[in-house]
Design a protein around this motif. Structure first.
Motif, PDB file in Angstrom:
ATOM      1  N   VAL A   1       0.325  -1.244   0.073  1.00  0.00           N
ATOM      2  CA  VAL A   1       0.029   0.025   0.206  1.00  0.00           C
ATOM      3  C   VAL A   1       0.797   1.411   0.250  1.00  0.00           C
ATOM      4  N   TYR A   2       0.602   2.113  -1.415  1.00  0.00           N
ATOM      5  CA  TYR A   2       1.130   3.812  -0.781  1.00  0.00           C
ATOM      6  C   TYR A   2       0.048   4.107  -1.436  1.00  0.00           C
ATOM      7  N   ASP A   3       1.045   5.082  -2.022  1.00  0.00           N
ATOM      8  CA  ASP A   3       0.144   6.959  -2.695  1.00  0.00           C
ATOM      9  C   ASP A   3      -1.055   7.159  -2.905  1.00  0.00           C
ATOM     10  N   ILE A   4      -0.994   7.165  -1.014  1.00  0.00           N
ATOM     11  CA  ILE A   4      -2.600   6.567  -0.215  1.00  0.00           C
ATOM     12  C   ILE A   4      -3.292   8.511  -1.026  1.00  0.00           C
ATOM     13  N   ARG A   5      -4.514   8.111  -1.737  1.00  0.00           N
ATOM     14  CA  ARG A   5      -5.110   9.201  -1.993  1.00  0.00           C
ATOM     15  C   ARG A   5      -6.296   9.657  -0.975  1.00  0.00           C
ATOM     16  N   ARG A   6      -6.991   8.765  -0.582  1.00  0.00           N
ATOM     17  CA  ARG A   6      -8.242   9.165   0.924  1.00  0.00           C
ATOM     18  C   ARG A   6      -7.803   7.816   1.614  1.00  0.00           C
ATOM     19  N   VAL A   7      -8.422   8.627   2.834  1.00  0.00           N
ATOM     20  CA  VAL A   7      -8.679   7.469   4.237  1.00  0.00           C
ATOM     21  C   VAL A   7     -10.096   7.659   4.536  1.00  0.00           C
ATOM     22  N   GLU A   8     -10.743   7.214   5.348  1.00  0.00           N
ATOM     23  CA  GLU A   8     -11.691   6.713   5.939  1.00  0.00           C
ATOM     24  C   GLU A   8     -12.192   6.455   7.262  1.00  0.00           C
ATOM     25  N   VAL A   9     -12.700   6.324   7.971  1.00  0.00           N
ATOM     26  CA  VAL A   9     -12.336   5.716   9.657  1.00  0.00           C
ATOM     27  C   VAL A   9     -13.824   5.355   9.567  1.00  0.00           C
ATOM     28  N   GLU A  10     -14.104   4.246   9.657  1.00  0.00           N
ATOM     29  CA  GLU A  10     -16.296   4.178  10.130  1.00  0.00           C
ATOM     30  C   GLU A  10     -16.848   4.903   8.609  1.00  0.00           C
ATOM     31  N   ASP A  11     -16.136   4.598   8.183  1.00  0.00           N
ATOM     32  CA  ASP A  11     -16.957   4.566   6.813  1.00  0.00           C
ATOM     33  C   ASP A  11     -16.530   6.657   6.029  1.00  0.00           C
ATOM     34  N   TYR A  12     -16.526   7.223   7.090  1.00  0.00           N
ATOM     35  CA  TYR A  12     -16.495   8.298   6.733  1.00  0.00           C
ATOM     36  C   TYR A  12     -15.292   9.521   6.399  1.00  0.00           C
ATOM     37  N   PRO A  13     -14.884  10.463   5.750  1.00  0.00           N
ATOM     38  CA  PRO A  13     -14.125  10.660   5.489  1.00  0.00           C
ATOM     39  C   PRO A  13     -12.738  11.351   6.395  1.00  0.00           C
ATOM     40  N   ASN A  14     -11.565  11.434   6.885  1.00  0.00           N
ATOM     41  CA  ASN A  14     -10.754  12.090   7.717  1.00  0.00           C
ATOM     42  C   ASN A  14      -9.602  12.622   6.738  1.00  0.00           C
ATOM     43  N   HIS A  15      -9.724  13.433   7.184  1.00  0.00           N
ATOM     44  CA  HIS A  15      -9.180  14.715   6.288  1.00  0.00           C
ATOM     45  C   HIS A  15      -7.633  14.619   7.325  1.00  0.00           C
ATOM     46  N   PHE A  16      -7.236  14.782   7.990  1.00  0.00           N
ATOM     47  CA  PHE A  16      -6.222  15.077   9.131  1.00  0.00           C
ATOM     48  C   PHE A  16      -5.015  13.268   9.142  1.00  0.00           C
ATOM     49  N   TRP A  17      -4.609  13.542   7.889  1.00  0.00           N
ATOM     50  CA  TRP A  17      -3.677  12.383   7.801  1.00  0.00           C
ATOM     51  C   TRP A  17      -2.667  12.809   7.176  1.00  0.00           C
ATOM     52  N   GLN A  18      -0.926  12.075   7.374  1.00  0.00           N
ATOM     53  CA  GLN A  18      -0.072  12.337   6.685  1.00  0.00           C
ATOM     54  C   GLN A  18       0.459  11.199   6.650  1.00  0.00           C
ATOM     55  N   VAL A  19       1.598  10.684   5.794  1.00  0.00           N
ATOM     56  CA  VAL A  19       2.574   9.470   5.446  1.00  0.00           C
ATOM     57  C   VAL A  19       3.844   9.792   5.963  1.00  0.00           C
ATOM     58  N   LYS A  20       4.645   9.277   7.242  1.00  0.00           N
ATOM     59  CA  LYS A  20       5.724   9.444   6.806  1.00  0.00           C
ATOM     60  C   LYS A  20       6.559   8.385   7.269  1.00  0.00           C
ATOM     61  N   SER A  21       7.302   8.206   6.152  1.00  0.00           N
ATOM     62  CA  SER A  21       8.482   7.101   6.237  1.00  0.00           C
ATOM     63  C   SER A  21       7.405   5.571   6.841  1.00  0.00           C
ATOM     64  N   GLY A  22       6.592   5.048   5.213  1.00  0.00           N
ATOM     65  CA  GLY A  22       5.950   3.959   5.453  1.00  0.00           C
ATOM     66  C   GLY A  22       4.650   4.003   6.777  1.00  0.00           C
ATOM     67  N   HIS A  23       4.089   4.724   7.189  1.00  0.00           N
ATOM     68  CA  HIS A  23       3.761   5.174   8.338  1.00  0.00           C
ATOM     69  C   HIS A  23       2.262   6.436   7.761  1.00  0.00           C
ATOM     70  N   LEU A  24       0.975   5.604   8.050  1.00  0.00           N
ATOM     71  CA  LEU A  24       0.097   6.402   8.151  1.00  0.00           C
ATOM     72  C   LEU A  24      -0.393   7.165   9.836  1.00  0.00           C
ATOM     73  N   VAL A  25      -0.154   8.525   9.770  1.00  0.00           N
ATOM     74  CA  VAL A  25       0.250   9.254  10.655  1.00  0.00           C
ATOM     75  C   VAL A  25      -1.316  10.370  10.777  1.00  0.00           C
ATOM     76  N   PHE A  26      -1.496   9.878  11.974  1.00  0.00           N
ATOM     77  CA  PHE A  26      -3.365  11.297  11.748  1.00  0.00           C
ATOM     78  C   PHE A  26      -2.597  12.382  12.869  1.00  0.00           C
ATOM     79  N   ASP A  27      -3.035  13.165  13.106  1.00  0.00           N
ATOM     80  CA  ASP A  27      -2.951  14.315  13.703  1.00  0.00           C
ATOM     81  C   ASP A  27      -3.523  13.977  15.200  1.00  0.00           C
ATOM     82  N   GLU A  28      -2.895  15.287  15.793  1.00  0.00           N
ATOM     83  CA  GLU A  28      -3.041  14.965  17.688  1.00  0.00           C
ATOM     84  C   GLU A  28      -5.041  14.995  17.073  1.00  0.00           C
ATOM     85  N   GLY A  29      -5.380  14.487  17.847  1.00  0.00           N
ATOM     86  CA  GLY A  29      -7.391  14.493  18.125  1.00  0.00           C
ATOM     87  C   GLY A  29      -7.555  13.749  16.952  1.00  0.00           C
TER      88      GLY A  29
END
Length: 246
Positions: free
Chosen positions: A136-164
């Motif tokens: 899995v790479y080149d992520i375009r969209r993330v959903e949590v419980e089927d709802y879009p989550n826009h507060f994330w980024q990819v760092k060194s092979g990890h999906l990192v969500f923003d604080e809170g």
């Protein structure tokens, strides 16, 4: 759900010399149909698709068609016995199962990267960082419980969500990313549901015509024309569905 069974069935129906019927008898290695009156041996080395019955969604290579007395297709064991009223389709060896499967895979390869989903991640309480699943790479969209989550980024092979903005424990996480389609090899192999079947069949038709042309090594202008027509149709459909590839 689209599978290799579905794709080869529709591809054969589109380009091959096929017959659809209903069984009047059968066994684990035979299917009888007195309604099929094609010449003896006409379907030898062709393919049979079982559309209903104990072998539904499976296919087999026909070793013999007895069109003289028993009106019987013989094939390697698909898994269970064929019975009266099973529906099926057969296609001659002009476009055999191996060629049809290869054409589908060539068409999938030719499409390049498409939007693909991964649902293997699950939320962990107070966890911001998740290892990306293999491939899995080149992520375009993330959903949590089927709802879009826009507060994330990819760092060194990890999906990192923003604080809170982290998922709760047990929340489903769906990743939408770009990737080439995996090869499909069995009837049950799943094809990305975002790919329109008419587009896949059009592209695979071009590949199948070309494979037959190369295998027969004949200067057949009709096949050349069919290749070009299928190519143009595939290009048109790919353009109409271009959002899948971006």
């Amino acid at each position: 759900m689209s599978t290799l069974f579905t794709a080869t069935l529709q591809l054969a129906r589109s380009i091959g010399d096929c017959f659809s019927g209903t069984a009047t008898g059968g066994s684990s290695t035979t299917l009888d149909d007195t309604g099929c009156t094609s010449p003896n041996d006409y379907f030898n080395n062709g393919t049979i698709w079982f559309k209903t019955g104990n072998n539904a969604d499976k296919s087999a290579i026909i070793t013999d068609w007895d069109g003289l007395a028993n009106y019987r297709f013989t094939f390697a064991t698909p898994g269970a016995s064929c019975t009266v009223a099973d529906t099926y389709m057969v296609c001659t060896a002009s476009y055999n199962r191996g060629l049809l499967r290869e054409a589908i895979n060539l068409a999938l390869m030719d499409m390049g990267k498409i939007i693909t989903t991964d649902t293997t991640l699950t939320g962990v309480s107070d966890q911001r960082e998740y290892d990306l699943p293999s491939g899995v790479y080149d992520i375009r969209r993330v959903e949590v419980e089927d709802y879009p989550n826009h507060f994330w980024q990819v760092k060194s092979g990890h999906l990192v969500f923003d604080e809170g903005q982290t998922p709760s424990a047990g929340d489903s996480i769906t990743l939408y990313y770009m990737a080439e389609h995996a090869q499909v090899t069995a009837d049950s192999s799943v094809i990305n549901t975002l790919i329109p079947m008419d587009m896949l069949v059009a592209s695979a038709s071009e590949k199948a015509y070309d494979l037959r042309w190369r295998n027969t090594k004949t200067d057949d202008k009709m096949i050349a024309a069919l290749i070009e027509r299928a190519r143009q149709q595939a290009l048109t459909l790919k353009w109409q569905n271009r959002d899948i590839f971006s």
